[in-house]
Write an enzyme that holds these catalytic residues in place. Structure first.
Site, mmCIF file in Angstrom:
data_model
loop_
_atom_site.group_PDB
_atom_site.id
_atom_site.type_symbol
_atom_site.label_atom_id
_atom_site.label_comp_id
_atom_site.label_asym_id
_atom_site.label_seq_id
_atom_site.Cartn_x
_atom_site.Cartn_y
_atom_site.Cartn_z
ATOM 1 N N LYS A 9 0.833 -1.203 0.000
ATOM 2 C CA LYS A 9 0.000 0.000 0.000
ATOM 3 C C LYS A 9 0.878 1.268 0.000
ATOM 4 O O LYS A 9 2.101 1.182 0.186
ATOM 5 C CB LYS A 9 -0.912 -0.025 1.236
ATOM 6 C CG LYS A 9 -1.890 -1.209 1.282
ATOM 7 C CD LYS A 9 -2.806 -1.080 2.505
ATOM 8 C CE LYS A 9 -3.605 -2.327 2.779
ATOM 9 N NZ LYS A 9 -4.502 -2.172 3.957
ATOM 10 N N TYR A 49 -12.214 -2.930 -2.636
ATOM 11 C CA TYR A 49 -12.708 -2.973 -1.256
ATOM 12 C C TYR A 49 -14.232 -3.063 -1.180
ATOM 13 O O TYR A 49 -14.818 -2.724 -0.152
ATOM 14 C CB TYR A 49 -12.188 -1.760 -0.480
ATOM 15 C CG TYR A 49 -10.747 -1.904 -0.047
ATOM 16 C CD1 TYR A 49 -10.337 -2.995 0.731
ATOM 17 C CD2 TYR A 49 -9.787 -0.952 -0.385
ATOM 18 C CE1 TYR A 49 -9.009 -3.138 1.132
ATOM 19 C CE2 TYR A 49 -8.465 -1.092 0.027
ATOM 20 C CZ TYR A 49 -8.089 -2.182 0.784
ATOM 21 O OH TYR A 49 -6.778 -2.319 1.195
ATOM 22 N N HIS A 115 -1.663 -5.409 1.567
ATOM 23 C CA HIS A 115 -2.916 -6.159 1.411
ATOM 24 C C HIS A 115 -2.596 -7.560 0.922
ATOM 25 O O HIS A 115 -1.730 -7.744 0.073
ATOM 26 C CB HIS A 115 -3.826 -5.482 0.377
ATOM 27 C CG HIS A 115 -4.946 -6.386 -0.054
ATOM 28 N ND1 HIS A 115 -6.125 -6.485 0.657
ATOM 29 C CD2 HIS A 115 -5.046 -7.282 -1.084
ATOM 30 C CE1 HIS A 115 -6.910 -7.389 0.072
ATOM 31 N NE2 HIS A 115 -6.277 -7.887 -0.981
ATOM 32 N N GLU A 126 -9.361 -10.876 -7.164
ATOM 33 C CA GLU A 126 -8.457 -9.722 -7.068
ATOM 34 C C GLU A 126 -7.397 -9.737 -8.166
ATOM 35 O O GLU A 126 -7.054 -8.690 -8.724
ATOM 36 C CB GLU A 126 -7.838 -9.673 -5.668
ATOM 37 C CG GLU A 126 -8.894 -9.329 -4.611
ATOM 38 C CD GLU A 126 -8.401 -9.383 -3.172
ATOM 39 O OE1 GLU A 126 -7.260 -9.814 -2.932
ATOM 40 O OE2 GLU A 126 -9.179 -8.980 -2.281
HETATM 41 P P1 DAT Z 1 -7.037 -7.309 5.958
HETATM 42 O O1 DAT Z 1 -6.337 -6.201 5.208
HETATM 43 O O2 DAT Z 1 -6.189 -7.861 7.066
HETATM 44 O O3 DAT Z 1 -7.590 -8.366 5.046
HETATM 45 P P2 DAT Z 1 -9.777 -6.381 6.223
HETATM 46 O O4 DAT Z 1 -10.032 -7.018 4.906
HETATM 47 O O5 DAT Z 1 -10.697 -6.721 7.352
HETATM 48 O O6 DAT Z 1 -8.286 -6.646 6.719
HETATM 49 O O7 DAT Z 1 -9.823 -4.797 6.060
HETATM 50 C C1 DAT Z 1 -9.269 -4.202 4.902
HETATM 51 C C2 DAT Z 1 -8.496 -2.982 5.322
HETATM 52 O O8 DAT Z 1 -9.399 -2.025 5.885
HETATM 53 C C3 DAT Z 1 -7.461 -3.222 6.426
HETATM 54 O O9 DAT Z 1 -6.246 -3.670 5.900
HETATM 55 C C4 DAT Z 1 -7.360 -1.875 7.040
HETATM 56 C C5 DAT Z 1 -8.775 -1.319 6.949
HETATM 57 N N1 DAT Z 1 -9.531 -1.576 8.159
HETATM 58 C C6 DAT Z 1 -10.053 -2.740 8.566
HETATM 59 N N2 DAT Z 1 -10.692 -2.625 9.733
HETATM 60 C C7 DAT Z 1 -10.574 -1.320 10.086
HETATM 61 C C8 DAT Z 1 -11.018 -0.549 11.178
HETATM 62 N N3 DAT Z 1 -11.720 -1.070 12.180
HETATM 63 N N4 DAT Z 1 -10.687 0.772 11.202
HETATM 64 C C9 DAT Z 1 -9.976 1.325 10.197
HETATM 65 N N5 DAT Z 1 -9.546 0.650 9.127
HETATM 66 C C10 DAT Z 1 -9.833 -0.644 9.075
HETATM 67 MG MG MG Z 2 -9.076 -8.281 3.606
#
Ligand code: DAT
Ligand code: MG
Length: 151
Positions: A9, A49, A115, A126
């Site tokens: 990122k 996302y 990511h 993806e």
């Molecule tokens: P990961 O990147 O571990 O797969 P995820 O898919 O749950 O995690 O979330 C995608 C991204 O979103 C993560 O890398 C950072 C952001 N994110 C996730 N939960 C968050 C939160 N509670 N507050 C702020 N950003 C968050």
């Molecule tokens: Mg994720």
């Protein structure tokens, strides 16, 4: 062979951790089959996302990911999806184990550097989203017999 999508990122690029991330995945034995540095459009970020679109952090996430260059990669290897997630570490870097990328280099959940696809089906989606077929390179590592017991 299984493939996954890993993206460094904007924070990972700014912090000069591109090489470190690639080094860890290469050293593990996974094969790099796609690599490009790019700016991310709003449209691509929102598609990527999409599962998080109802979450309160969605807007900030899209803004962040489009804020600077990223390095998009595709890796191949047995069990690469789950294994690379372990190498990356937990979403919240403060909770991520030392020895993982996020555990070693991050502090904030919104600046967690990298990511990685979370399942085989997600990885396929993806990879298709981020790479054209002709941007992926299939090649046979000559060290394969030193990584896998059977070929
Ligand atoms: P990961 O990147 O571990 O797969 P995820 O898919 O749950 O995690 O979330 C995608 C991204 O979103 C993560 O890398 C950072 C952001 N994110 C996730 N939960 C968050 C939160 N509670 N507050 C702020 N950003 C968050
Ligand atoms: Mg994720």
């Amino acid at each position: 062979m299984e493939r996954t999508f890993i993206m460094i990122k904007p924070d990972g690029v700014q912090r000069n951790l591109v090489g470190e991330v690639i080094k860890r995945l290469e050293a593990k034995g996974f094969t790099l089959v796609g690599l490009k540095m790019m700016s991310v459009s709003h449209e691509l970020a929102e598609k990527h996302y999409d599962v998080h679109k109802e979450r309160p952090f969605f807007k900030g996430l899209v803004e962040f990911i489009t804020s600077g260059p990223v390095v998009a990669t595709v890796w191949e290897g047995e069990g690469v999806v789950a294994s690379s997630r372990k190498i990356i570490g937990a979403t919240n870097p403060l909770a991520a184990e030392p020895g993982t990328i996020r555990g070693d280099y991050g502090i904030s959940i919104g600046r967690n550097l990298i990511h990685g696809s979370d399942a085989i089906e997600t990885a396929q989606r993806e990879i298709d989203l981020w790479f054209k077929d002709e941007e992926l390179v299939s090649w046979e590592p000559s060290i394969k017999s030193w990584l896998y017991e059977e070929n």
